[in-house]
Design a protein around this motif. Structure first.
Motif, PDB file in Angstrom:
ATOM      1  N   ASN A 236      53.186  -2.149  33.819  1.00 40.73           N
ATOM      2  CA  ASN A 236      52.558  -1.936  32.516  1.00 40.73           C
ATOM      3  C   ASN A 236      53.372  -2.570  31.396  1.00 40.73           C
TER       4      ASN A 236
ATOM      5  N   ARG B 122      52.017  -5.268  28.759  1.00 44.09           N
ATOM      6  CA  ARG B 122      52.156  -5.075  27.316  1.00 44.09           C
ATOM      7  C   ARG B 122      52.842  -6.283  26.663  1.00 44.09           C
TER       8      ARG B 122
ATOM      9  N   GLU C  38      51.495  -8.596  23.584  1.00 47.71           N
ATOM     10  CA  GLU C  38      52.279  -8.914  22.386  1.00 47.71           C
ATOM     11  C   GLU C  38      52.290 -10.411  22.120  1.00 47.71           C
TER      12      GLU C  38
ATOM     13  N   TRP D 156      46.121  -0.237  24.148  1.00 41.78           N
ATOM     14  CA  TRP D 156      47.485  -0.777  24.131  1.00 41.78           C
ATOM     15  C   TRP D 156      47.496  -2.162  23.487  1.00 41.78           C
ATOM     16  N   ALA D 157      46.505  -2.975  23.843  1.00 38.91           N
ATOM     17  CA  ALA D 157      46.424  -4.309  23.250  1.00 38.91           C
ATOM     18  C   ALA D 157      46.215  -4.208  21.737  1.00 38.91           C
TER      19      ALA D 157
END
Length: 286
Positions: free
Chosen positions: A145, A149, A153, A178-179
């Motif tokens: 994960n 991530r 970013e 999350w994005a």
């Protein structure tokens, strides 16, 4: 039947010019009406690269750029490269090569950083990342994960898309959250090898009739792919390169004209900022 004005994009396939069909697979795709390809680099170890740092992915990426250029020469549209790190690498690093999950994360994040450099220079279109689609322990899951991530970013920095290889699911809104947290909107996140129904990322639907009908009936943005792996030990796997053009012809015959435009013109423009109609027209008038 596919007319001359209809772009046909396979959103995710692999080509191996050194060990299997390579450009012959592209010619099969083109003969049936395929016009555009997104070519994803093969897993690094399939090309004999046992990465110890991010820099070690460079020959994998360079070879992908070469086959993309050769593919473009065969198409009435063009091909684009998608570069990144296959999430299954973490198991190879941890289980077979003795790295810790954190060490594997660092190597894979280094590969993502290198892929982002190619996007920044204009040599690649998007980044590939994800997480294992099989059971792993908590440390490997957390490290995977973290790699994903990092891809979000860097894609947010570059305003490019990320193709995800991940577990089967109909709801990945947590992932797109999350994005979004790092500035990458959900429409820049693509779930490769998806079914016809998915919340969160844009689904890249495998070229099978049932999930394609589901996606077409939903009317939401979607893409089409084969995930052709160009492996001499598994010819035709996952689906052969002729599949997407054949399915586009079937969709048109079935009355899904709007869905074809959605998958091959509108969604590629939204996700990747590519113009499949414009590149098709230019190639035919040059």
């Amino acid at each position: 039947m596919i007319d001359d004005e209809t772009p046909v994009l396979d959103n995710h396939l692999h080509l191996d010019p050194d060990n299997h069909r390579g450009i012959d697979a592209v010619r099969d795709f083109a003969r049936l009406g395929g016009t555009h390809l997104l070519v994803v680099n093969k897993p690094s170890w399939h090309l004999g690269v046992e990465a110890e740092s991010g820099a070690d992915f460079r020959p994998v990426f360079e070879r992908t750029l070469e086959i993309v250029a050769a593919a473009t020469d065969e198409l009435e549209g063009r091909a684009w490269p998608v570069l990144g790190v296959h999430p299954g690498l973490i198991s190879r690093l941890v289980d077979e090569r003795g790295y810790t999950a954190d060490q594997a994360r660092e190597i894979m994040q280094g590969g993502i950083e290198l892929a982002a450099e190619y996007v920044e220079s204009g040599d690649a279109l998007a980044v590939k990342s994800g997480r294992p689609h099989y059971d792993v322990d908590d440390e490997v899951w957390e490290a995977s994960n973290a790699v994903m991530r990092r891809a979000f970013e860097r894609a947010a920095d570059l305003d490019c898309a990320v193709q995800l290889h991940a577990e089967a699911s109909e709801d990945m809104t947590e992932v797109t959250e999350w994005a979004d947290d790092v500035g990458l909107p959900a429409h820049r996140v693509v779930k490769h090898y998806a079914g016809g129904r998915l919340e969160g990322p844009v689904p890249s639907v495998t070229g099978q009739k049932d999930p394609l009908e589901v996606a077409a009936d939903r009317g939401e943005p979607f893409l089409m792919e084969t995930d052709y792996i160009d492996d001499p030990d598994r010819p035709g796997a996952v689906l052969g390169p002729k599949t997407v053009p054949r399915r586009v012809a079937w969709l048109l015959e079935t009355g899904y004209d709007d869905a074809v435009r959605n998958a091959h013109v509108e969604t590629p423009a939204m996700v990747y900022d590519i113009d499949t109609e414009g590149t098709l027209e230019r190639s035919r008038t040059e």
